[in-house]
Write a protein that holds these residues in place. Structure first.
Motif, PDB file in Angstrom:
ATOM      1  N   ALA A 586       0.831  -1.205   0.000  1.00 39.52           N
ATOM      2  CA  ALA A 586       0.000   0.000   0.000  1.00 39.52           C
ATOM      3  C   ALA A 586       0.865   1.254   0.000  1.00 39.52           C
ATOM      4  O   ALA A 586       0.557   2.245  -0.674  1.00 39.52           O
ATOM      5  CB  ALA A 586      -0.926  -0.007   1.215  1.00 39.52           C
ATOM      6  N   SER A 587       1.966   1.217   0.744  1.00 38.65           N
ATOM      7  CA  SER A 587       2.848   2.379   0.816  1.00 38.65           C
ATOM      8  C   SER A 587       3.541   2.637  -0.514  1.00 38.65           C
ATOM      9  O   SER A 587       3.743   3.793  -0.905  1.00 38.65           O
ATOM     10  CB  SER A 587       3.887   2.175   1.922  1.00 38.65           C
ATOM     11  N   LEU A 588       3.911   1.580  -1.225  1.00 42.53           N
ATOM     12  CA  LEU A 588       4.523   1.753  -2.541  1.00 42.53           C
ATOM     13  C   LEU A 588       3.561   2.457  -3.497  1.00 42.53           C
ATOM     14  O   LEU A 588       3.950   3.383  -4.225  1.00 42.53           O
ATOM     15  CB  LEU A 588       4.943   0.397  -3.110  1.00 42.53           C
ATOM     16  N   ASP A 589       2.300   2.041  -3.490  1.00 36.74           N
ATOM     17  CA  ASP A 589       1.304   2.686  -4.352  1.00 36.74           C
ATOM     18  C   ASP A 589       1.101   4.146  -3.947  1.00 36.74           C
ATOM     19  O   ASP A 589       1.030   5.048  -4.791  1.00 36.74           O
ATOM     20  CB  ASP A 589      -0.027   1.939  -4.274  1.00 36.74           C
ATOM     21  N   PHE A 590       0.990   4.369  -2.649  1.00 41.47           N
ATOM     22  CA  PHE A 590       0.751   5.716  -2.137  1.00 41.47           C
ATOM     23  C   PHE A 590       1.921   6.644  -2.471  1.00 41.47           C
ATOM     24  O   PHE A 590       1.731   7.766  -2.959  1.00 41.47           O
ATOM     25  CB  PHE A 590       0.544   5.641  -0.624  1.00 41.47           C
ATOM     26  N   SER A 591       3.154   6.183  -2.221  1.00 39.52           N
ATOM     27  CA  SER A 591       4.334   7.009  -2.459  1.00 39.52           C
ATOM     28  C   SER A 591       4.532   7.279  -3.943  1.00 39.52           C
ATOM     29  O   SER A 591       4.972   8.363  -4.332  1.00 39.52           O
ATOM     30  CB  SER A 591       5.577   6.324  -1.878  1.00 39.52           C
ATOM     31  N   ARG A 592       4.217   6.297  -4.770  1.00 40.73           N
ATOM     32  CA  ARG A 592       4.323   6.488  -6.219  1.00 40.73           C
ATOM     33  C   ARG A 592       3.383   7.600  -6.679  1.00 40.73           C
ATOM     34  O   ARG A 592       3.784   8.508  -7.423  1.00 40.73           O
ATOM     35  CB  ARG A 592       3.987   5.192  -6.946  1.00 40.73           C
ATOM     36  N   GLY A 593       2.131   7.545  -6.239  1.00 41.26           N
ATOM     37  CA  GLY A 593       1.169   8.556  -6.656  1.00 41.26           C
ATOM     38  C   GLY A 593       1.538   9.944  -6.177  1.00 41.26           C
ATOM     39  O   GLY A 593       1.404  10.928  -6.921  1.00 41.26           O
ATOM     40  N   ARG A 594       2.031  10.029  -4.945  1.00 45.23           N
ATOM     41  CA  ARG A 594       2.389  11.341  -4.404  1.00 45.23           C
ATOM     42  C   ARG A 594       3.603  11.913  -5.129  1.00 45.23           C
ATOM     43  O   ARG A 594       3.633  13.096  -5.474  1.00 45.23           O
ATOM     44  CB  ARG A 594       2.655  11.235  -2.907  1.00 45.23           C
TER      45      ARG A 594
END
Length: 661
Positions: A586-594
Motif C-alpha cells: 500500500a505504501s509503494l502505491d501511495f508514495s508512487r502517486g504522491r
C-alpha cells in the motif's frame, strides 16, 4: 569463511526475540503517575514559505490516544486512553517553537518527542504550508512511544483545517516519513482500553488485522475482538484514510498526474552519455581484473566480477527501452562491483607479497583524500542559475558528505588498527573494510560529479528565495535526527540488551547490516563540520541542505526496514521478505502517486525535474524485484517526492492547500 567475506558479510543479529521486541512497541505509561508539574520543552526549526497564505486563526483540539501500561495490582499489562491537546497559533517570526507539555520531568520520552515533531512537519507538508507560519504546542502528559504519531498528525491537520474529530473514534499507529501509517504493538490490549472509554471506531495500521497479545502469548484477530467489544476496527494505510474516518471529511490532496513523467531531451542525452561511460569503465576494470594473478583471487572477488558482468547486461536492457533511471543507476553499480573486485585482489597481492602492514600503509596514502578535496572545491565554485541546477548541486553535496563519512570511517579503522603480532585477523578486517569504504566513497564522488554535470545542462525557474535554503536545511536536518533517534530507541537499544553488548557496539552492528543507517549516521556527524569549515552564505546552505536531504531519505528507509515494515532476513543478513507485506504494498502505491503528482506540479512551473524523474523511474523497476528491491523502490519514491517538493518550495510553484477558515 575468509576474512574478506567475513568483514563484508551483513551481520544478522536482529533475532526473533528482537523482532518481537520491536513488534510490541507502543505508547506506554507508568500506572499511577499523576500530573504534578508542567514543564515545556521546544525544538526550534525553520522551513521555507511556499507562497503568501491567508491568515490562520489560532485553534486547539483535544483528543485521546491509546496506550498500554503495566498494572502492578493486576500483575499484567493493560490498555487505556490518554488525553492530549494540540494548540496551533499564528507565529510572529520565522522561528517555530514546537512545544511539548509534560506532566513529569522528562515525561514525554524521546519517541514521543520525535512523533510530535514529525507530526508538525507532516501536517504542514501535506498542506503545502510553511511550518514557520505557526506555533505548535502539544500537551501529551506522561507517555512514550511512536504509536500516537498518526493521531497527533491528524489532530494538527484538523486544527489547521478547522475540522473536529468524531468523539467516538480513536486511532493507534505511527506516522511514517511518507505519511503512511506505521505498525504498533499491543493492539488487543488497546482495544480493551478503547471499549472502556466508550469508543465505537478504532483505526489500526494496515496489515495488523492479526496482532500479538502479550498476555495470552497468542495472535488475535483484532477486527473480531473489536466486534465482541461492540466496536468497529478498521485498517488504514495512510493519513488520508485516517483523516476521513476520524473527521468525516476528505483531506485535500495534490492533483493526480495524468501521465508518467518523462525526461527532457537535454537530460535524456546527458544521462545516457553518463551511463555509457560507466559501462565502458566497467569493461575496462573487468579486463584489468582478468589480468591479475588467479592465486590472489577468491570466491568473493569472482562473485563481484560476475555481478558486474550481469549488471552490464541489465543496464543495457533498461537503456534500450528508454528507462534512463534504472539504466544509469545499474551502470554505476556495475562499475562499483568491478572496482571492488579489482581493488580487493590488488590488496590481497600486497598483503601476501609484502605483509598486511605494508597494505595498510598503501591505503593510508590513498588518493581518495585528494579526490574529496578536489570535488569540494568544485562544489564550492558552482553557482546554480536556476532551481533545477540547485537540486543537482544539493544532490552532489549529499554524495560528497556521504563519501567523507565513509573515508573518515576507513581512516579510523586504519589508525586504530593493532600492530601486535597476534592481531593479524583484526588487521585484515580493518584493511578490507577500509578498501570497501574507500571504493564506496569513490562511487559517491562519481555520482556527485555526474550530478554537477547534469545540472549544467538543465533549465528551470529562478531561485526566488535564498533564505529558503537555510530554513529547509534546518527542517530536514532535524527530521533526519528524529528518525535516527527513533531507530536507536526501537532497534539499537533492544539489540544491545538482547545480545549483551554495549549501545555503541549495537550501533556498529546495525551500521554493518544497514548501509542506509550507516550513511545517515555518518552525515549526521558531519553537519557541524560543514557549518564550521564552509563560508557563510548560499554555498554552505546548499551543502547542509543536500546533506540533510540525503540523511533524511536514508534514515527514513532504515526506519522502514527495521520498524515500519519489519524486514525478515536470512542467515547472511539479506532481506527475504517483510512482516508487513500488505502495508508495504500500500505504501509503494501511495508514495508512487504522491511523487508523480509532485513532479508534475513542479514541472508545470517550468522546472526540468530530471533528478526526481530518474529516481521515480528507478523505483518503478525496482518494485517488481525481490524484497531488497522493493525497499529500495520505496526509498526512491520518497527521494523523488522529496526533491520535487524542495524544487517547488525554492521556485514557489507548489500551490498551498489553504485552510478552510
Amino acid at each position: 569463511m575468509t576474512t574478506r567475506s567475513r568483514v563484508l558479510s551483513i551481520i544478522a543479529l536482529v533475532t526473533t526475540s528482537l523482532s518481537l521486541a520491536v513488534m510490541l512497541v507502543g505508547c506506554s505509561l507508568d500506572l499511577g503517575r499523576k500530573t504534578t508539574t508542567t514543564t515545556a520543552s521546544s525544538t526550534t526549526m525553520l522551513q521555507a514559505s511556499t507562497t503568501t497564505l491567508p491568515a490562520v486563526a489560532g485553534g486547539a483540539l483535544t483528543a485521546q490516544y491509546l496506550f498500554t501500561e503495566y498494572d502492578p495490582i493486576q500483575g499484567t499489562r493493560i490498555g487505556g486512553t490518554g488525553d492530549f491537546t494540540v494548540t496551533i497559533d499564528p507565529a510572529t517570526s520565522k522561528k517555530v517553537s514546537v512545544g511539548i507539555q509534560e506532566s513529569e520531568v522528562s515525561g514525554a520520552g524521546a519517541q514521543t518527542r520525535a512523533s510530535v515533531w514529525g507530526s508538525c512537519l507532516a501536517a504542514t507538508s501535506l498542506l503545502n504550508l510553511n511550518i514557520a507560519d505557526f506555533r505548535f504546542n502539544y500537551d501529551v502528559g506522561f507517555v512514550d512511544g511512536p504509536s500516537a504519531g498518526g493521531i497527533y498528525t491528524a489532530a494538527a491537520l484538523a486544527v489547521l483545517l478547522g475540522d473536529d474529530f468524531r468523539p467516538d473514534a480513536i486511532m493507534t499507529g505511527a506516522i511514517n516519513p511518507d505519511f503512511s501509517i506505521g505498525p504498533v504493538g499491543g493492539i488487543p490490549l488497546k482495544l480493551e482500553g478503547a471499549a472502556e472509554a466508550g469508543k465505537r471506531l478504532v483505526l489500526v495500521p494496515m496489515g495488523q488485522r492479526f496482532d500479538f497479545d502479550s498476555r495470552t502469548r497468542e495472535w488475535v484477530d483484532v477486527v473480531e475482538k473489536g466486534r465482541t467489544l461492540g466496536m468497529e476496527v478498521r485498517e488504514v494505510a495512510d493519513i488520508y484514510q485516517a483523516y476521513r474516518l476520524l473527521t468525516g471529511k476528505a483531506l485535500p490532496q495534490p492533483t493526480p498526474a495524468p501521465e508518467e513523467p518523462e525526461l527532457s531531451q537535454v537530460a535524456y542525452g546527458a544521462v545516457l552519455a553518463q551511463a555509457d561511460s560507466w559501462l565502458t569503465l566497467t569493461r575496462q576494470r573487468l579486463e584489468a581484473y582478468t589480468e591479475l594473478p588467479d592465486e590472489y583471487k577468491s570466491d568473493y572477488e569472482e562473485g563481484r566480477a560476475s555481478r558486474a558482468e550481469s549488471t552490464i547486461d541489465r543496464a543495457n536492457k533498461y537503456l534500450s527501452q528508454g528507462l534512463l533511471g534504472p539504466g544509469y543507476f545499474t551502470s554505476l553499480m556495475s562499475a562499483f562491483h568491478a572496482t571492488v573486485a579489482y581493488n580487493y585482489v590488488e590488496t590481497e597481492q600486497i598483503i601476501k607479497d609484502q605483509g598486511d602492514l605494508a597494505a595498510a600503509d598503501v591505503l593510508a596514502q590513498s588518493k581518495i583524500h585528494d579526490a574529496l578535496a578536489d570535488t569540494k572545491d568544485r562544489l564550492l565554485a558552482t553557482e546554480p542559475q536556476n532551481v533545477s541546477q540547485a537540486l543537482a548541486l544539493m544532490q552532489a553535496w549529499g554524495h560528497w558528505t556521504a563519501a567523507s563519512g565513509l573515508v573518515d570511517d576507513a581512516d579510523r579503522e586504519l589508525t586504530n588498527m593493532s600492530t601486535e603480532p597476534d592481531a593479524g585477523s583484526e588487521r585484515l578486517d580493518a584493511i578490507y573494510l577500509a578498501v570497501y569504504n574507500f571504493t564506496r566513497a569513490y562511487q559517491a564522488l562519481w555520482a556527485a560529479n555526474d550530478a554537477l554535470a547534469l545540472g549544467d545542462t538543465l533549465e528551470g525557474s529562478p531561485i526566488r528565495s535564498t533564505e529558503a535554503l537555510d530554513q529547509l536545511a534546518e527542517a530536514y536536518r532535524l527530521a533526519a535526527n528524529a528518525n535516527l533517534e527513533t531507530i536507536r530507541a526501537l532497534v539499537v537499544l533492544p539489540m544491545a540488551k538482547e545480545e549483551g553488548i554495549t549501545e555503541d557496539q549495537a550501533e556498529a552492528v546495525l551500521a554493518y547490516q544497514d548501509g542506509n543507517y550507516a550513511e545517515a549516521s555518518a552525515i549526521a556527524s558531519y553537519y557541524r563540520f560543514l557549518d564550521k569549515v564552509l563560508p557563510e552564505g548560499p554555498q554552505r546552505d546548499y551543502a547542509i541542505l543536500g546533506a540533510a536531504l540525503t540523511s533524511f531519505a536514508d534514515s527514513a528507509t532504515s526506519l522502514a526496514d527495521h520498524y515500519s515494515y519489519q524486514a525478515e532476513r536470512d542467515a547472511d543478513g539479506y532481506i527475504t521478505g517483510f512482516t508487513s507485506e500488505k502495508a508495504l504494498a500500500a505504501s509503494l502505491d501511495f508514495s508512487r502517486g504522491r511523487a508523480r503528482a509532485m513532479i508534475a506540479e513542479v514541472a508545470e512551473g517550468g522546472n526540468d525535474v530530471a533528478l526526481p524523474i530518474l529516481y521515480y523511474q528507478n523505483a518503478g523497476v525496482e518494485r517488481e524485484g525481490d524484497a531488497e528491491n522493493k525497499l529500495s523502490a520505496l526509498s526512491d519514491y520518497w527521494t523523488a517526492g522529496l526533491y520535487a517538493r524542495v524544487a517547488g518550495i525554492l521556485s514557489q510553484t507548489l500551490k498551498p492547500l489553504a485552510p478552510r477558515r
